[in-house]
Design a protein around this motif. Structure first.
Motif, PDB file in Angstrom:
ATOM      1  N   SER A   3       0.691  -1.170  -0.026  1.00  0.00           N
ATOM      2  CA  SER A   3       0.054  -0.103  -0.042  1.00  0.00           C
ATOM      3  C   SER A   3       0.971   1.365   0.008  1.00  0.00           C
ATOM      4  O   SER A   3       1.529   1.669   0.955  1.00  0.00           O
ATOM      5  CB  SER A   3      -0.863   0.053   1.311  1.00  0.00           C
ATOM      6  N   PRO A   4       0.771   2.159  -0.924  1.00  0.00           N
ATOM      7  CA  PRO A   4       1.558   3.306  -0.978  1.00  0.00           C
ATOM      8  C   PRO A   4       1.242   4.312   0.251  1.00  0.00           C
ATOM      9  O   PRO A   4       2.266   4.848   1.036  1.00  0.00           O
ATOM     10  CB  PRO A   4       1.167   4.031  -2.350  1.00  0.00           C
ATOM     11  N   VAL A   5       0.084   4.201   0.640  1.00  0.00           N
ATOM     12  CA  VAL A   5      -0.272   5.299   1.704  1.00  0.00           C
ATOM     13  C   VAL A   5       0.708   4.564   3.184  1.00  0.00           C
ATOM     14  O   VAL A   5       1.208   5.047   3.810  1.00  0.00           O
ATOM     15  CB  VAL A   5      -1.658   5.255   2.398  1.00  0.00           C
ATOM     16  N   LEU A   6       0.343   3.029   3.415  1.00  0.00           N
ATOM     17  CA  LEU A   6       1.270   2.309   4.585  1.00  0.00           C
ATOM     18  C   LEU A   6       2.553   2.675   4.238  1.00  0.00           C
ATOM     19  O   LEU A   6       3.360   2.828   5.349  1.00  0.00           O
ATOM     20  CB  LEU A   6       0.798   1.183   4.564  1.00  0.00           C
ATOM     21  N   ASP A   7       3.225   2.323   3.214  1.00  0.00           N
ATOM     22  CA  ASP A   7       4.702   2.722   2.874  1.00  0.00           C
ATOM     23  C   ASP A   7       5.015   4.107   3.281  1.00  0.00           C
ATOM     24  O   ASP A   7       6.143   4.250   4.049  1.00  0.00           O
ATOM     25  CB  ASP A   7       4.986   2.471   1.454  1.00  0.00           C
ATOM     26  N   ARG A   8       4.330   5.166   2.927  1.00  0.00           N
ATOM     27  CA  ARG A   8       4.567   6.482   3.154  1.00  0.00           C
ATOM     28  C   ARG A   8       4.607   6.575   4.811  1.00  0.00           C
ATOM     29  O   ARG A   8       5.468   7.166   5.553  1.00  0.00           O
ATOM     30  CB  ARG A   8       3.608   7.284   2.851  1.00  0.00           C
ATOM     31  N   LEU A   9       3.500   6.085   5.581  1.00  0.00           N
ATOM     32  CA  LEU A   9       3.376   6.230   7.026  1.00  0.00           C
ATOM     33  C   LEU A   9       4.331   5.474   7.405  1.00  0.00           C
ATOM     34  O   LEU A   9       5.023   5.831   8.617  1.00  0.00           O
ATOM     35  CB  LEU A   9       1.997   5.662   7.547  1.00  0.00           C
ATOM     36  N   LEU A  64       0.301  14.030   3.703  1.00  0.00           N
ATOM     37  CA  LEU A  64      -0.647  12.913   3.881  1.00  0.00           C
ATOM     38  C   LEU A  64      -1.537  13.050   4.936  1.00  0.00           C
ATOM     39  O   LEU A  64      -1.076  13.707   6.053  1.00  0.00           O
ATOM     40  CB  LEU A  64      -0.166  11.518   4.158  1.00  0.00           C
ATOM     41  N   VAL A  65      -2.711  13.194   4.722  1.00  0.00           N
ATOM     42  CA  VAL A  65      -3.685  13.774   5.895  1.00  0.00           C
ATOM     43  C   VAL A  65      -4.740  12.687   5.947  1.00  0.00           C
ATOM     44  O   VAL A  65      -5.343  11.941   5.174  1.00  0.00           O
ATOM     45  CB  VAL A  65      -4.479  15.063   5.271  1.00  0.00           C
ATOM     46  N   GLY A  66      -5.433  12.584   7.255  1.00  0.00           N
ATOM     47  CA  GLY A  66      -6.697  11.657   7.547  1.00  0.00           C
ATOM     48  C   GLY A  66      -7.194  12.376   8.409  1.00  0.00           C
ATOM     49  O   GLY A  66      -6.829  13.323   9.038  1.00  0.00           O
ATOM     50  N   ALA A  67      -8.637  11.750   8.627  1.00  0.00           N
ATOM     51  CA  ALA A  67      -9.683  12.292   9.630  1.00  0.00           C
ATOM     52  C   ALA A  67      -9.506  11.508  11.009  1.00  0.00           C
ATOM     53  O   ALA A  67      -9.630  10.403  10.927  1.00  0.00           O
ATOM     54  CB  ALA A  67     -11.200  12.186   8.989  1.00  0.00           C
ATOM     55  N   GLY A  68      -9.724  12.231  11.852  1.00  0.00           N
ATOM     56  CA  GLY A  68      -9.840  11.628  13.353  1.00  0.00           C
ATOM     57  C   GLY A  68     -10.959  12.006  14.147  1.00  0.00           C
ATOM     58  O   GLY A  68     -11.657  13.088  13.689  1.00  0.00           O
ATOM     59  N   THR A  69     -11.313  11.421  15.288  1.00  0.00           N
ATOM     60  CA  THR A  69     -12.480  11.677  15.905  1.00  0.00           C
ATOM     61  C   THR A  69     -13.696  11.907  15.218  1.00  0.00           C
ATOM     62  O   THR A  69     -14.338  12.598  15.203  1.00  0.00           O
ATOM     63  CB  THR A  69     -12.198  13.135  16.649  1.00  0.00           C
ATOM     64  N   VAL A  70     -13.575  10.665  14.508  1.00  0.00           N
ATOM     65  CA  VAL A  70     -15.003  10.438  13.299  1.00  0.00           C
ATOM     66  C   VAL A  70     -16.009   9.625  14.103  1.00  0.00           C
ATOM     67  O   VAL A  70     -15.588   8.702  14.501  1.00  0.00           O
ATOM     68  CB  VAL A  70     -14.545  10.156  12.058  1.00  0.00           C
ATOM     69  N   LEU A  71     -16.954  10.408  14.655  1.00  0.00           N
ATOM     70  CA  LEU A  71     -17.683   9.346  15.361  1.00  0.00           C
ATOM     71  C   LEU A  71     -19.153   8.893  14.850  1.00  0.00           C
ATOM     72  O   LEU A  71     -19.653   8.339  15.415  1.00  0.00           O
ATOM     73  CB  LEU A  71     -18.213  10.348  16.645  1.00  0.00           C
ATOM     74  N   THR A  72     -19.677   9.540  13.793  1.00  0.00           N
ATOM     75  CA  THR A  72     -20.766   9.028  13.056  1.00  0.00           C
ATOM     76  C   THR A  72     -20.588   8.494  11.546  1.00  0.00           C
ATOM     77  O   THR A  72     -19.586   8.915  11.003  1.00  0.00           O
ATOM     78  CB  THR A  72     -21.743  10.301  13.203  1.00  0.00           C
ATOM     79  N   SER A  73     -21.481   7.792  11.045  1.00  0.00           N
ATOM     80  CA  SER A  73     -21.512   7.481   9.676  1.00  0.00           C
ATOM     81  C   SER A  73     -21.431   8.922   8.966  1.00  0.00           C
ATOM     82  O   SER A  73     -20.889   8.658   7.721  1.00  0.00           O
ATOM     83  CB  SER A  73     -22.409   6.596   9.387  1.00  0.00           C
ATOM     84  N   GLU A  74     -22.262   9.534   9.247  1.00  0.00           N
ATOM     85  CA  GLU A  74     -22.420  10.926   8.419  1.00  0.00           C
ATOM     86  C   GLU A  74     -20.872  11.844   8.354  1.00  0.00           C
ATOM     87  O   GLU A  74     -20.409  12.251   7.353  1.00  0.00           O
ATOM     88  CB  GLU A  74     -23.289  12.018   9.309  1.00  0.00           C
ATOM     89  N   GLN A  75     -20.218  11.516   9.484  1.00  0.00           N
ATOM     90  CA  GLN A  75     -18.933  12.240   9.457  1.00  0.00           C
ATOM     91  C   GLN A  75     -17.829  11.402   8.751  1.00  0.00           C
ATOM     92  O   GLN A  75     -16.926  11.954   7.909  1.00  0.00           O
ATOM     93  CB  GLN A  75     -18.152  12.294  10.929  1.00  0.00           C
ATOM     94  N   VAL A  76     -18.065  10.046   8.816  1.00  0.00           N
ATOM     95  CA  VAL A  76     -17.313   9.253   7.759  1.00  0.00           C
ATOM     96  C   VAL A  76     -17.563   9.530   6.412  1.00  0.00           C
ATOM     97  O   VAL A  76     -16.679   9.560   5.671  1.00  0.00           O
ATOM     98  CB  VAL A  76     -17.702   7.810   8.035  1.00  0.00           C
ATOM     99  N   ASP A  77     -18.677   9.857   5.792  1.00  0.00           N
ATOM    100  CA  ASP A  77     -19.052  10.052   4.491  1.00  0.00           C
ATOM    101  C   ASP A  77     -18.398  11.498   4.265  1.00  0.00           C
ATOM    102  O   ASP A  77     -17.814  11.707   3.213  1.00  0.00           O
ATOM    103  CB  ASP A  77     -20.492  10.419   4.133  1.00  0.00           C
ATOM    104  N   ARG A  78     -18.570  12.546   5.218  1.00  0.00           N
ATOM    105  CA  ARG A  78     -17.893  13.971   4.727  1.00  0.00           C
ATOM    106  C   ARG A  78     -16.362  13.640   4.747  1.00  0.00           C
ATOM    107  O   ARG A  78     -16.146  14.300   3.943  1.00  0.00           O
ATOM    108  CB  ARG A  78     -18.284  14.732   6.189  1.00  0.00           C
TER     109      ARG A  78
END
Length: 81
Positions: A3-9, A64-78
């Motif tokens: 995985s390119p993302v995992l390799d970067r991390l 490389l950026v990711g989302a954290g403290t995602v608590l709802t399925s709506e937040q996942v979609d966003r």
């Protein structure tokens, strides 16, 4: 599985977790992280400006950026959007 993302991390080894209130400062934050040798961040969704900051940083190619403290399925979609 390769995985390119995992390799970067794996190369970075540290992921700063960022709580940002003012999304207009997102580029400054990304610039500082990249300049400091940490071209990655987890942006939390726990502030009103988190989603906009995530979008701003995600539009860049140098971090490389990711989302954290995602608590709802709506937040996942966003976050995926």
């Amino acid at each position: 599985m390769d995985s390119p993302v995992l390799d970067r991390l794996a190369g970075i080894r540290v992921v700063p977790v960022v709580v940002i209130d003012d999304p207009t400062r997102a580029d400054d934050l990304a610039d500082a992280l990249v300049a400091g040798g940490l071209p990655c961040a987890e942006i939390t969704f726990r502030t009103p400006g988190g989603e906009a900051a995530l979008r701003a940083i995600a539009s860049r190619q140098d971090i490389l950026v990711g989302a954290g403290t995602v608590l709802t399925s709506e937040q996942v979609d966003r976050a995926v959007d």
